[in-house]
Every structure is written in structure tokens, then in C-alpha cells.
Design a protein around this motif. Structure first.
Motif: not given
Length: 343
Positions: A5, A21-22, A24, A105, A108-109
Motif C-alpha cells: 500500500y 506492507d499488509a 504496516g 496507513q 492500508r486500513s
């Protein structure tokens, strides 16, 4: 392989990049020139698949969005208020690097609202509308400046037509060489503005005349070329809205609401979203209610509101209803329905 991300904090000259990455964890941080090619070159250093790449909506967002999208990256534009709140919550120190980290972040969320990026054609037509609006305002400013400059000498322009304005000014300053010199300079600038405004207005009329949707919109009493084209380019795609009633709120024509426990207050309209289209719809509602002699069920509804409330509130209500009707006409491919029986 873990998905990646990216958050892009874009400024005019440079863009701060952060990739996580996944879990964080930061995989890449860099600063690149604000152009799609340079940003893509940095992103290509990582081999993992990108799940989302987020950037705030802004002046360069359309160019960067399409530039990265055409290179195969899953890019999204984030609503500015959401990103601002997230950035403020994640970091006390506002720097480009911290903003890029916060955006990564946030992407990603998934706790963000994606902004629709208009097509290039819609953006070009919006530029036409904006340029015309700019010249309309400048023409008014020129005339007000001339009136203001003459007032201290007791020279009152009064009500005069657009075509007779220059002649009236020359008549007032006749026999005053210095005033005449100043007014001729201002009138020459006004003439240049009028010439360019006429050119842009002619292009606007040409576009709407050859657009089947705009022609159908202009079948509504009060709706002219500016309103029709402004609405079309603001919505861009009718399937963006699941319900036609959502369009009014999107354009800032719905009232604000504050509800908590036993408190439930409704205020004035929010005035969020596209101001140019909102103003155009309000102007169309004003023409329908005060100048149009054609009676429709929509005008009857607006007049009823004006009688029990106020004309201003009636205009806002009709403007919101116009947005709903125009969206429904777009989706259905239908024409304006004049009577209650037709509707």
C-alpha cells in the motif's frame, strides 16, 4: 507475497512516497518529482503487488491519477477532509514525510472515502465553464471600477445597457482630457474582455447544441446552456449515485443536520461540493419561479413553498429538486415531465 500500500503526499514540485506492507511495516520511503513517470519509477523498485495507492484530491490529482492508472497501478483519490483528519490523528508534527506515512496507513486500513475522478472531457468542459465565469466576473469588476472612479466627480453612470455602456462613459467625461484618458484605457480593457467572453460563450453554445443530453436538460423551464453543461460535467457519470435524491446533497443543496439524543436540529444548506453547479441550479430555479410563464408541477410546488415560507427557501428547494429530476432524466433517457399526471 504480501500486498503493498502506498501513500503519496503531493505538492507542486515534489511528491513524498511511503509504501507499507499488509502489517504496516515501511518498505520504501522516497521523494520524487510530481509527475507520473518519476513516481512510477520509484514504485517499480518493489516487486510485491500493489493493493492500493492513495493520494489526496488536489490540483494535480487528475493528471497523476490517470498517469499511474495507465501504467497499471491501482490508484485512488482520497477525500481531503478524511485525509486531513487522519493525518492530524496519526502525527503531531506535520511534515511531507509524516503525511505520506499517514496516507499509506490510511490506504492500508481502508477507512477513507474515494473521490470520483472526472473524465478528461469533463475536465476540459469544466475549464470552459470556469474560464467563461472568470471573464463574466472580470467584466462586472471592470464596469464597477469605472463607476467607482467617476463617482467622486459627481458623474453617475446610472442604468445603462451593455452595448451603450462605453458611449455613456465617453459622454460623461467629455471635455475632461485626463479623465477621458483613464476611461479610454479601462474601456479598451473592457472591450478585450467582452471579445474573449463572446468567443467562450459561443463555444459553450456550440457544445450544448450538439449534446443530446444538454438539449434534453434545456427542455426544463429555466435551465439554460450553462446550467445544463455544469450539471453534466459535475456528475460526469450518472451511475455514481445509486439514488437520484443523493445528487442534491452531493451539490451542497441539502440542509445540515445535528442529531444527538433528544436533539435534532436542521440548519441551512451545507454548500459543500461544486459551487459553480449549485449556483447555476439556483439561478435556474430563480428563472423558473420569477420569470418563466410556463406553468409546471415543479413550479406549482415551488410557489406553494414560497407562500408558506419564503421565496429564497423555495428557490433552494426547487434547485435541489432540479438536480434530482435532471439525474433521473439522465438515467432513464426521458424528457422533462410537465404535469403531475406525466410525472
Amino acid at each position: 507475497m504480501s500486498p503493498l500500500y502506498a501513500g503519496l503526499d503531493v505538492s507542486l514540485e515534489t511528491t513524498s512516497i511511503c509504501v507499507v506492507d499488509a502489517e504496516g511495516r515501511i518498505k520504501l520511503e522516497a521523494k520524487a518529482p510530481s509527475d507520473p513517470e518519476s513516481i512510477a519509477a520509484h514504485l517499480s523498485q518493489l516487486t510485491g503487488p500493489f493493493e492500493r495507492i492513495g493520494l489526496e484530491a488536489g490540483p494535480l490529482s487528475q493528471w497523476l491519477y490517470f498517469g499511474l492508472h495507465d501504467r497499471g497501478y491501482p490508484v485512488v483519490c482520497i477525500e481531503t477532509r478524511h485525509s486531513k483528519a487522519a493525518i492530524a490523528a496519526m502525527s503531531m508534527n506535520k511534515t511531507d514525510r509524516n503525511d505520506a506515512r499517514s496516507l499509506a496507513q490510511l490506504v492500508r486500513s481502508g477507512w477513507f472515502k474515494a473521490v470520483h475522478v472526472k473524465s478528461v472531457e469533463s475536465q476540459e468542459l469544466r475549464t470552459l465553464l470556469g474560464s467563461r465565469e472568470f471573464l463574466v466576473n472580470k467584466l462586472r469588476d471592470h464596469e464597477n471600477e469605472i463607476r467607482g472612479q467617476l463617482r467622486p466627480f459627481g458623474l453617475k453612470v446610472g442604468q445603462v445597457s451593455t452595448s451603450g455602456f462605453a458611449e455613456r462613459i465617453r459622454e460623461l467625461v467629455e471635455g475632461r482630457p485626463r479623465l477621458s484618458l483613464c476611461m479610454e484605457a479601462l474601456l479598451a480593457a473592457r472591450e478585450a474582455v467582452m471579445k474573449q467572453l463572446s468567443m467562450l460563450h459561443g463555444e459553450l453554445l456550440r457544445v450544448t447544441k450538439n449534446d443530446e443530453l444538454c438539449v434534453r436538460f434545456m427542455g426544463i423551464p429555466g435551465v439554460g446552456p450553462v446550467t445544463a453543461l455544469a450539471f453534466k460535467t459535475a456528475v460526469d457519470r450518472p451511475d455514481r449515485f445509486r439514488r437520484s435524491s443523493d445528487v442534491g446533497a452531493h451539490l451542497g443543496l441539502a440542509p445540515r443536520q445535528h442529531q444527538s439524543g433528544e436533539i435534532d436540529r436542521r440548519g441551512r444548506i451545507s454548500k459543500t461540493g461544486d459551487g459553480l453547479t449549485r449556483t447555476a441550479l439556483f439561478a435556474a430555479a430563480n428563472v423558473m419561479l420569477t420569470r418563466s410563464t410556463q406553468w409546471t408541477v415543479l413550479k406549482h410546488w415551488g410557489v406553494s413553498i414560497a407562500k408558506r415560507s419564503s421565496l429564497k427557501k423555495a428557490k433552494v428547494a426547487v434547485a435541489r429538486k432540479l438536480a434530482v429530476i435532471m439525474h433521473r432524466m439522465w438515467r432513464d433517457g426521458s424528457s422533462f415531465r410537465w404535469t403531475a399526471k406525466e410525472a
